[in-house]
Design an enzyme around this catalytic site. Structure first.
Site, mmCIF file in Angstrom:
data_model
loop_
_atom_site.group_PDB
_atom_site.id
_atom_site.type_symbol
_atom_site.label_atom_id
_atom_site.label_comp_id
_atom_site.label_asym_id
_atom_site.label_seq_id
_atom_site.Cartn_x
_atom_site.Cartn_y
_atom_site.Cartn_z
ATOM 1 N N MET A 38 35.609 4.061 24.583
ATOM 2 C CA MET A 38 36.476 3.075 25.227
ATOM 3 C C MET A 38 37.907 3.246 24.708
ATOM 4 O O MET A 38 38.733 2.344 24.807
ATOM 5 C CB MET A 38 35.963 1.658 24.964
ATOM 6 N N HIS A 98 40.188 6.516 16.639
ATOM 7 C CA HIS A 98 40.375 6.511 15.193
ATOM 8 C C HIS A 98 39.602 7.705 14.632
ATOM 9 O O HIS A 98 39.010 8.489 15.406
ATOM 10 C CB HIS A 98 39.893 5.182 14.582
ATOM 11 N N HIS A 124 36.198 8.583 16.091
ATOM 12 C CA HIS A 124 36.191 9.329 17.363
ATOM 13 C C HIS A 124 36.548 10.802 17.122
ATOM 14 O O HIS A 124 35.956 11.696 17.708
ATOM 15 C CB HIS A 124 37.229 8.758 18.330
ATOM 16 N N GLN A 179 30.236 -4.586 29.976
ATOM 17 C CA GLN A 179 29.573 -4.793 28.679
ATOM 18 C C GLN A 179 30.247 -5.874 27.838
ATOM 19 O O GLN A 179 29.886 -6.062 26.684
ATOM 20 C CB GLN A 179 29.457 -3.474 27.913
ATOM 21 N N GLN A 221 26.673 6.432 14.977
ATOM 22 C CA GLN A 221 25.511 5.675 14.534
ATOM 23 C C GLN A 221 25.869 4.241 14.117
ATOM 24 O O GLN A 221 24.994 3.472 13.772
ATOM 25 C CB GLN A 221 24.890 6.415 13.343
HETATM 26 O O1 PAF Z 1 30.444 2.645 22.089
HETATM 27 C C1 PAF Z 1 31.270 2.507 23.008
HETATM 28 O O2 PAF Z 1 32.464 2.747 22.854
HETATM 29 C C2 PAF Z 1 30.786 2.036 24.377
HETATM 30 O O3 PAF Z 1 29.767 1.105 24.257
HETATM 31 C C3 PAF Z 1 30.374 3.189 25.317
HETATM 32 C C4 PAF Z 1 29.195 3.977 24.773
HETATM 33 C C5 PAF Z 1 31.556 4.122 25.518
HETATM 34 C C6 PAF Z 1 29.964 2.644 26.679
HETATM 35 O O4 PAF Z 1 31.014 1.972 27.302
#
Ligand code: PAF
Length: 272
Positions: A21, A25, A28, A52, A139
């Site tokens: 999303m 940081h 990622h 979500q 994780q």
């Molecule tokens: O972990 C996240 O950033 C989100 O839940 C994901 C897996 C990108 C789904 O929108």
């Protein structure tokens, strides 16, 4: 996106997807490095998925910085940063949802009842659009990882799901885009999560196998900090996410704690 991936695949090249999303940081970036070492091409999706977020959650304030994200992804050798629009992912008339039962319940599913349905639906869509050979997830969101693994198995989606270890700040705080919400005074109580996990690890190393005792020690530790509120402390089977009273074999310890207005999660796998 499909045409691009098809071109790579026709040349026999492998593709890894990292769903995100954004607001990258070090966590990622380490996913990007890991993906780059495993696949010929890395696709990073950046989509702040409205489905979500609950009605009182932080969708409108979720941190964003597309320019910086694009720069960082390019630096890490990412082949494609895929940023679809909400109107394309959820066009008018959209009415198909992926609901994973069992592992979506409990833990974060209790206080965020629609969250994992939103996650499973968007990840299923991204996997169908990109058709990667592998997809990599951190994780830190352990329950999310298990929801996705279950969905991929149950729906026969041909992708290899890879888990990447939690990346921490030098002080131990698990990296998260939401850490930006913490002010200077909240930083110390935010460390109560990792401290509590380490405390549990020590109790188990000293021979304590009692789930209720470990959970109580964790709650006491977190409560000793001002401005904290425990959402849940969970001890259980890492795969089924069924609770365990006794710490036997590999056991997941996961927790969610409010620090001021920020909800933080963290976890560890306890080993006897
Ligand atoms: O972990 C996240 O950033 C989100 O839940 C994901 C897996 C990108 C789904 O929108």
């Amino acid at each position: 996106m499909r045409k691009q991936v098809l071109k790579w695949k026709q040349k026999g090249l492998s593709v890894a997807l990292i769903p995100t999303m954004g607001f990258f940081h070090e966590g990622h970036l380490s996913l990007m490095r890991a993906a780059g070492s495993k696949a010929d091409h890395v696709v990073v999706s950046l989509f702040i998925n409205p489905a979500q977020f609950g009605p009182n959650e932080d969708l409108n304030h979720y941190p964003r910085d597309l320019e910086q994200d694009a720069r960082l992804a390019e630096d890490k050798g990412v082949s494609c940063l895929f940023c679809p629009d909400a109107k394309d992912m959820y066009p008018p008339g959209f009415q198909t949802w992926v609901r994973v039962e069992g592992v979506s319940q409990g833990l974060c599913g209790t206080s965020r009842p629609e969250h994992f349905c939103g996650v499973a639906t968007i990840v299923a869509k991204l996997l169908i659009i990109v058709q990667p050979d592998m997809a990599i997830f951190g994780q830190k969101d352990f329950q999310q990882l298990q929801v996705i693994r279950r969905m991929v198995r149950d729906l026969n989606i041909p992708v290899n799901i890879i888990a990447h270890p939690i990346v921490r700040e030098p002080d131990g705080l698990a990296m998260s885009s939401r850490n930006i919400y913490l002010d200077a005074q909240e930083r110390e109580p935010a460390l109560s999560l990792v401290q509590a996990l380490r405390l549990a690890e020590k109790m188990v190393a000293q021979g304590n196998r009692s789930g209720p005792e470990v959970i109580q020690a964790i709650k006491n530790h977190i409560q000793s900090f001002s401005n904290t509120k425990t959402d849940y402390v969970f001890l259980g089977d890492p795969e089924s996410l069924k609770p365990r009273r006794e710490i036997v074999g590999e056991t997941l310890l996961a927790l969610a704690v409010w620090v001021g207005k920020t909800r933080l999660i963290d976890n560890i796998l306890l080993k006897q």
